[in-house]
Design a protein around this motif. Sequence first.
Motif, mmCIF file in Angstrom:
data_model
loop_
_atom_site.group_PDB
_atom_site.id
_atom_site.type_symbol
_atom_site.label_atom_id
_atom_site.label_comp_id
_atom_site.label_asym_id
_atom_site.label_seq_id
_atom_site.Cartn_x
_atom_site.Cartn_y
_atom_site.Cartn_z
ATOM 1 N N UNK A 1 0.770 -1.304 -0.098
ATOM 2 C CA UNK A 1 -0.042 0.134 0.040
ATOM 3 C C UNK A 1 0.757 1.282 -0.147
ATOM 4 N N UNK A 2 1.878 1.355 0.780
ATOM 5 C CA UNK A 2 2.562 2.547 1.168
ATOM 6 C C UNK A 2 3.546 2.499 -0.455
ATOM 7 N N UNK A 3 4.182 1.456 -0.743
ATOM 8 C CA UNK A 3 5.011 1.628 -1.859
ATOM 9 C C UNK A 3 4.101 1.950 -3.139
ATOM 10 N N UNK A 4 2.891 1.448 -3.301
ATOM 11 C CA UNK A 4 2.054 1.985 -4.317
ATOM 12 C C UNK A 4 1.845 3.513 -4.246
ATOM 13 N N UNK A 5 1.552 4.074 -3.318
ATOM 14 C CA UNK A 5 1.244 5.347 -2.938
ATOM 15 C C UNK A 5 2.299 6.234 -3.494
ATOM 16 N N UNK A 6 3.555 5.789 -3.020
ATOM 17 C CA UNK A 6 4.757 6.580 -3.228
ATOM 18 C C UNK A 6 5.025 6.489 -4.798
ATOM 19 N N UNK A 7 4.682 5.244 -5.361
ATOM 20 C CA UNK A 7 4.947 5.160 -6.880
ATOM 21 C C UNK A 7 4.053 5.971 -7.581
ATOM 22 N N UNK A 8 2.657 5.858 -7.318
ATOM 23 C CA UNK A 8 1.623 6.435 -8.363
ATOM 24 C C UNK A 8 1.712 7.957 -7.966
ATOM 25 N N UNK B 1 8.711 5.161 -11.459
ATOM 26 C CA UNK B 1 7.742 4.989 -10.685
ATOM 27 C C UNK B 1 7.808 3.220 -9.886
ATOM 28 N N UNK B 2 8.206 2.294 -10.903
ATOM 29 C CA UNK B 2 8.274 0.916 -10.462
ATOM 30 C C UNK B 2 9.745 0.850 -9.642
ATOM 31 N N UNK B 3 10.658 1.575 -9.755
ATOM 32 C CA UNK B 3 11.961 1.693 -8.912
ATOM 33 C C UNK B 3 11.682 2.220 -7.534
ATOM 34 N N UNK B 4 10.740 3.312 -7.612
ATOM 35 C CA UNK B 4 10.408 3.764 -6.216
ATOM 36 C C UNK B 4 9.640 2.748 -5.580
ATOM 37 N N UNK B 5 8.571 2.243 -6.102
ATOM 38 C CA UNK B 5 7.685 1.171 -5.501
ATOM 39 C C UNK B 5 8.647 0.159 -4.936
ATOM 40 N N UNK B 6 9.860 -0.496 -5.485
ATOM 41 C CA UNK B 6 10.778 -1.607 -5.047
ATOM 42 C C UNK B 6 11.622 -0.880 -3.974
ATOM 43 N N UNK B 7 12.167 -0.046 -4.226
ATOM 44 C CA UNK B 7 12.928 0.646 -3.232
ATOM 45 C C UNK B 7 12.219 0.871 -1.710
ATOM 46 N N UNK B 8 11.048 1.471 -2.098
ATOM 47 C CA UNK B 8 10.250 1.704 -0.902
ATOM 48 C C UNK B 8 9.849 0.630 0.020
ATOM 49 N N UNK B 9 9.335 -0.589 -1.078
ATOM 50 C CA UNK B 9 8.945 -1.746 -0.362
ATOM 51 C C UNK B 9 10.062 -2.331 0.462
#
Length: 411
Positions: free
Chosen positions: A214-221, A345-353
Amino acid sequence: MNTDRTPKIVGTVWGLLILNTLGSAGAKTIVPLPRSLIQMVTMGALVTAFALALVVNVRLRVRTSSYVFLLTLLLVSSVISSVHLESGFGALFRCFRLALFVGTLWLLSRWWDGGTTFVRHHIRMYLAVLGTVAAGLVASPGAALPDLYGGRLVGALWPLTPPQIGQYAAVIIGLTVLLLLGRRTDRTSAAVVIVPSLVLLALTHTRTATLGLLLGLALAIGSLMLTSAAARRFFTWAVAIVAVVAVGFASALQTWFLRGQSQENFSSLTGRAKVWHALLAEPRSTTEHLFGAGLGDKSFDGLPIDNSWLAVYNEQGMIGVCLVAAFITVLGGVALLRPPSLSRACAIFLISYCAIASYTEAGLGDASPYLLHLAVAASLLATPAAAAPPQAPDVPRRRRVPRWAQRTEVG
């Protein structure tokens, strides 16, 4: 764009790396699998991956990567901490495994060009892993939802724990949602990945994976909202749906989140905090403080550490902690400096996750799925290789006529 097309064998190499990081400890399977056999398969997968990567990149062409370079420094630090054999010969074996892992990433870095090729490999391979989990659930629901794990979903065909399954499901759900928003896949293909993965994630009752998703998708989107109308619409609908579900199903969500635990057990993070306090209170020499005790099984006094930072501190010391913090910071900083795009966006999701999961899961200091997630992020943040300038066609040079011949012709 990179004119050097990615060979199909690269996908096979990536699948073998994922097989290597599945681990050998977990729930009891329908058909008992000896741990020695599983370790032989996983280690054989890594050796094969390195050999295939070497064959496909026989000229040893690699791309500069701060992430893999810092991983190499972490490997050197791990070898220094393991040569004292405080953790036994197993520490040196784990260093050898990490060396093959990092070497394979160096060989694959040739095809890191900022595209989504490795994202697709990642989704396909983990979807195949989740397929075995679903098959085990259908074949033997009792073995897949054992009382030993409180009725949480485990791997009945391959020994996978609920946190592992939750991690794999959350990562491919997030990446598929972003591919759908970026119009790199259609709705039918996305639904085939997202719907069953959501069901499996819910059955694992894994809080870390759910929050990371949830948090990773929020940051990526959020990184796409300024440039993508689809991202803005999805974010608006997602917030509305989450609000409705939170209000209408608050009791059910609380029950799912607590997993039947007492308030004391929940506040201590299922007993993790006790292990963390004992680890930090352990007296250490200056050498152990700087370099750690060597690569081990991510446990302390026989109990799992379940925290990447403390596991790295215990095994690779403060130097290891600094190196892990460095490659996460570098990846995050590069992602923030990139212009808005699907790859970013995909990179931000993976890093934050990975950053979120590091609090309750170990794996950032050794060959693990988390390092593979970050490797995909590094491939997404790599700048495309410059195409070779087109060569001008060969034009016959005009023959120069001597001046005396010109005067003769004029005369």
